[in-house]
Design a protein around this motif. Sequence first.
Motif, PDB file in Angstrom:
ATOM      1  N   PRO A 238      -7.647 -16.021  -1.916  1.00  0.00           N
ATOM      2  CA  PRO A 238      -9.103 -16.231  -1.889  1.00  0.00           C
ATOM      3  C   PRO A 238      -9.422 -17.718  -1.785  1.00  0.00           C
ATOM      4  O   PRO A 238      -8.739 -18.567  -2.368  1.00  0.00           O
ATOM      5  CB  PRO A 238      -9.576 -15.641  -3.215  1.00  0.00           C
ATOM      6  N   VAL A 239     -10.475 -18.028  -1.022  1.00  0.00           N
ATOM      7  CA  VAL A 239     -10.920 -19.403  -0.831  1.00  0.00           C
ATOM      8  C   VAL A 239     -12.413 -19.467  -1.122  1.00  0.00           C
ATOM      9  O   VAL A 239     -13.111 -18.450  -1.142  1.00  0.00           O
ATOM     10  CB  VAL A 239     -10.623 -19.900   0.596  1.00  0.00           C
ATOM     11  N   ALA A 240     -12.919 -20.680  -1.336  1.00  0.00           N
ATOM     12  CA  ALA A 240     -14.344 -20.907  -1.599  1.00  0.00           C
ATOM     13  C   ALA A 240     -14.808 -22.090  -0.773  1.00  0.00           C
ATOM     14  O   ALA A 240     -14.027 -23.005  -0.461  1.00  0.00           O
ATOM     15  CB  ALA A 240     -14.579 -21.166  -3.086  1.00  0.00           C
ATOM     16  N   GLU A 241     -16.110 -22.115  -0.427  1.00  0.00           N
ATOM     17  CA  GLU A 241     -16.699 -23.235   0.284  1.00  0.00           C
ATOM     18  C   GLU A 241     -18.210 -23.210   0.063  1.00  0.00           C
ATOM     19  O   GLU A 241     -18.782 -22.202  -0.387  1.00  0.00           O
ATOM     20  CB  GLU A 241     -16.390 -23.174   1.781  1.00  0.00           C
ATOM     21  N   LEU A 242     -18.881 -24.324   0.378  1.00  0.00           N
ATOM     22  CA  LEU A 242     -20.335 -24.388   0.294  1.00  0.00           C
ATOM     23  C   LEU A 242     -20.955 -23.473   1.348  1.00  0.00           C
ATOM     24  O   LEU A 242     -20.374 -23.258   2.423  1.00  0.00           O
ATOM     25  CB  LEU A 242     -20.826 -25.819   0.497  1.00  0.00           C
ATOM     26  N   ILE A 243     -22.133 -22.973   1.046  1.00  0.00           N
ATOM     27  CA  ILE A 243     -22.783 -22.052   1.964  1.00  0.00           C
ATOM     28  C   ILE A 243     -23.186 -22.731   3.260  1.00  0.00           C
ATOM     29  O   ILE A 243     -23.186 -22.118   4.331  1.00  0.00           O
ATOM     30  CB  ILE A 243     -24.019 -21.388   1.289  1.00  0.00           C
ATOM     31  N   HIS A 244     -23.513 -24.049   3.194  1.00  0.00           N
ATOM     32  CA  HIS A 244     -23.939 -24.735   4.414  1.00  0.00           C
ATOM     33  C   HIS A 244     -23.841 -26.249   4.201  1.00  0.00           C
ATOM     34  O   HIS A 244     -23.951 -26.745   3.065  1.00  0.00           O
ATOM     35  CB  HIS A 244     -25.388 -24.356   4.773  1.00  0.00           C
ATOM     36  N   ASP A 245     -23.668 -26.964   5.330  1.00  0.00           N
ATOM     37  CA  ASP A 245     -23.617 -28.424   5.247  1.00  0.00           C
ATOM     38  C   ASP A 245     -24.951 -29.024   4.842  1.00  0.00           C
ATOM     39  O   ASP A 245     -25.000 -30.199   4.410  1.00  0.00           O
ATOM     40  CB  ASP A 245     -23.190 -29.017   6.589  1.00  0.00           C
ATOM     41  N   ALA A 246     -26.029 -28.258   4.978  1.00  0.00           N
ATOM     42  CA  ALA A 246     -27.342 -28.787   4.594  1.00  0.00           C
ATOM     43  C   ALA A 246     -27.402 -29.112   3.116  1.00  0.00           C
ATOM     44  O   ALA A 246     -28.199 -29.969   2.693  1.00  0.00           O
ATOM     45  CB  ALA A 246     -28.429 -27.781   4.961  1.00  0.00           C
ATOM     46  N   LEU A 247     -26.611 -28.452   2.304  1.00  0.00           N
ATOM     47  CA  LEU A 247     -26.578 -28.786   0.884  1.00  0.00           C
ATOM     48  C   LEU A 247     -26.152 -30.241   0.674  1.00  0.00           C
ATOM     49  O   LEU A 247     -26.678 -30.930  -0.198  1.00  0.00           O
ATOM     50  CB  LEU A 247     -25.629 -27.846   0.145  1.00  0.00           C
ATOM     51  N   ILE A 248     -25.180 -30.703   1.468  1.00  0.00           N
ATOM     52  CA  ILE A 248     -24.695 -32.085   1.329  1.00  0.00           C
ATOM     53  C   ILE A 248     -25.782 -33.053   1.765  1.00  0.00           C
ATOM     54  O   ILE A 248     -25.961 -34.127   1.176  1.00  0.00           O
ATOM     55  CB  ILE A 248     -23.418 -32.282   2.158  1.00  0.00           C
ATOM     56  N   ARG A 249     -26.514 -32.669   2.778  1.00  0.00           N
ATOM     57  CA  ARG A 249     -27.512 -33.567   3.345  1.00  0.00           C
ATOM     58  C   ARG A 249     -28.816 -33.583   2.553  1.00  0.00           C
ATOM     59  O   ARG A 249     -29.432 -34.649   2.379  1.00  0.00           O
ATOM     60  CB  ARG A 249     -27.777 -33.152   4.797  1.00  0.00           C
ATOM     61  N   ASP A 250     -29.268 -32.423   2.059  1.00  0.00           N
ATOM     62  CA  ASP A 250     -30.627 -32.315   1.518  1.00  0.00           C
ATOM     63  C   ASP A 250     -30.686 -32.171  -0.001  1.00  0.00           C
ATOM     64  O   ASP A 250     -31.783 -32.242  -0.562  1.00  0.00           O
ATOM     65  CB  ASP A 250     -31.350 -31.119   2.160  1.00  0.00           C
ATOM     66  N   TRP A 251     -29.587 -31.935  -0.670  1.00  0.00           N
ATOM     67  CA  TRP A 251     -29.617 -31.808  -2.130  1.00  0.00           C
ATOM     68  C   TRP A 251     -29.235 -33.164  -2.717  1.00  0.00           C
ATOM     69  O   TRP A 251     -28.070 -33.571  -2.701  1.00  0.00           O
ATOM     70  CB  TRP A 251     -28.666 -30.708  -2.584  1.00  0.00           C
ATOM     71  N   GLY A 252     -30.212 -33.848  -3.257  1.00  0.00           N
ATOM     72  CA  GLY A 252     -29.988 -35.210  -3.744  1.00  0.00           C
ATOM     73  C   GLY A 252     -28.957 -35.292  -4.847  1.00  0.00           C
ATOM     74  O   GLY A 252     -28.137 -36.225  -4.891  1.00  0.00           O
TER      75      GLY A 252
ATOM     76  N   ASP B 198      -7.636 -20.824  -6.693  1.00  0.00           N
ATOM     77  CA  ASP B 198      -6.776 -21.274  -7.791  1.00  0.00           C
ATOM     78  C   ASP B 198      -6.729 -22.804  -7.854  1.00  0.00           C
ATOM     79  O   ASP B 198      -6.706 -23.399  -8.941  1.00  0.00           O
ATOM     80  CB  ASP B 198      -5.375 -20.680  -7.637  1.00  0.00           C
ATOM     81  N   GLU B 199      -6.736 -23.457  -6.699  1.00  0.00           N
ATOM     82  CA  GLU B 199      -6.779 -24.913  -6.684  1.00  0.00           C
ATOM     83  C   GLU B 199      -8.129 -25.413  -7.172  1.00  0.00           C
ATOM     84  O   GLU B 199      -8.212 -26.420  -7.882  1.00  0.00           O
ATOM     85  CB  GLU B 199      -6.501 -25.423  -5.271  1.00  0.00           C
TER      86      GLU B 199
END
Length: 680
Positions: free
Chosen positions: A320-334, A261-262
């Motif tokens: 219910p909560v949500a989050e990114l699947i992995h920290d690699a998205l922050i590192r490798d997705w330009g 919801d947030e």
Amino acid sequence: MLRALAAGALAASDHWLPVLVRPRQDLPAELERAGLAGAATDGIAAAVSRRLAAEPGRQRVVLVIDQFEELLTQSATRLGVADQITAAVTSNTELHVILIMRDDFYPRPAASAPGLLEAAMPGLLNVPGTLSRQDLHDIITLPAQDVGLHFQAGLPEQIISNVLATTPEGVSARQAPATVLLLLELTLSQLWQRRTDGYLTHDAYQRIGAVTGSLTTWCDTALGQLSPEQRPIAQRVLTSLVRPADRARNVPAIRAQIPLDELRDLASDPDDTSDGAGAADGRGAVDAAIATLTQHRIITTQTLRTPEHRDAHDAPPGRPVAELIHDALIRDWGALRDWVGQDHRFQQWLDRTRERRARYAEGNDPGDLLDGTALAEGLEWSHQRRLPGDIAAYLAASRQRQQAGIRRSRRLNAILAGLLVVAVLAGGFAFVQRRTAVAQQRQALSRQLAAQSGTLIRTNPELASLLAVEVYRTDDTPESAAALHTVAALPLHRRLSDHTGNVASVAFSPDGRTLATAGADKTTRLWDLAAGRTRAVLRGHTDEVWSVAFGPDGRTLATGSDDKTARLWNVVLPEPAAEIERICRAVGRDLTRRNLRRTCRTGQPARHAPRQDPLPAPGGPCSGTPLASACWLTGDWDTVTRRPTLQCAQAPARANARLLRLTRRPTVPGLVGEGSPPTA
């Protein structure tokens, strides 16, 4: 490991109770949600004892805290739970704690929780962070064999080579970091989707961009399925799920778990303020974007149960909560890195505001509300971004408090202004009253002095005139003006007061410029009527002078005295220098001006000197100084006629006759016949 413990790999480990948690935003709350009731209020040790007492078949608790780095990114107040963990481990033999953390966060426990790091060092286990070529080959091929898939010849080796090439040291060391597993997973998943007749092909591998492009291809594919209106929403969703890096504390960016919801509030269009159907359409666009990102496994969602309903099968659904699947998205997705950099300031402000809002919710202290620049910054962000409901309410409460303070300040200023006006009016009234009283006092004094002036006008006109002037200066009243007019009509009076005794007689010169007065002080004075001062003093009488009279020509003055003498005075004399020279030549002395000055200054007899110096100044101490055998300077100097007054003693008749012959004057001031007493 947990499976081995449950199988009894250690003595009685099958009776141990595993508790698996993630710190997320609030580790104590997550511990209670995982089954350790009272951890947030009574502490971890008490919660462990209470849980074991509730389950007698359990001997110990194995607390596994996954992604422990989430706790290390929080504020110092939240890091206090690390001390609770240390105290619980060292004081309770029924508790084992396993912390799972990324190795790039090692410096943070040393700085923020040194006690916890010291307690964990004996059991420190560094999971190998690299994968060999054989490890990579098994990860790629074995799962495919299990489902009957085949690789075209050389494809596994091509994938392994590309994986090793993702890091500079991978090719030379023939090892790859474990962080490439997400890239490898996405690559194999996309190859699975493009399989042909049970084979994974080189052509499909090239179309997905190989290993390095698979992540970007995967994410861009997901974004490509969104409408142009949904793509900005997806961007806000992704940046809201990243906790930005804190370069001051050397903390890298990590993924964050946000309630759905947030997240919907943060992802909504800030310009969309519609209600009803319009709001439903906006919420539907946000849900569609979140669903697409979830479908492509860019983000993941889950429902957290509340602690009190953790084991109940019919428990109501949690939050219910949500989050990114992995920290690699922050590192490798330009693209995501760029978006996070652009949204850095907002996310930092939001994190700080969440902490202050949590403190305000706990203590309800108005001091925890925003004010000043922090509130101004929040109001600015509220116009640029849609805020979560609790943050918006917190911001509204802060603004209400500020407005209440402004209203109080305005009321106080109004009161102070009113008091100031009252004080000014009171001061003005007091000033007017004082001026009135002073004016009345001056009027009364003016009338009193005017009355006195009128009383004295016949007996003492001079004092009456002075009083009339002072009356007018005191206050301009009709009485003061009348008194001034009265004295102004009087004839002009002047007081001549140099005599030290009574004045017996006065006489005006024929030209009216000179007044002669005879006094009881044995002197006769000549007065300059224009200047109102003494022009000359005639001394010589030895008793009171009782009569004076001018001759018809105004040059001769006759005086009569009680010393039984009458004297004739020449009141018009030549210049003093010529007169003195004649007198001195007559007595046989060379009295120069320099000698005369010296004589007047030192009191010694004058001597001969060739230098001609100016005459002495009027009033010099020359009285009684011998000029010659028969003459002395009296010390009196007439500034009008510029004549010194000479005093002569008795002299031989021949000297006196000689002087008379030289002057060729019938009467010479200060010189009389032989046998006469001294004269002036």
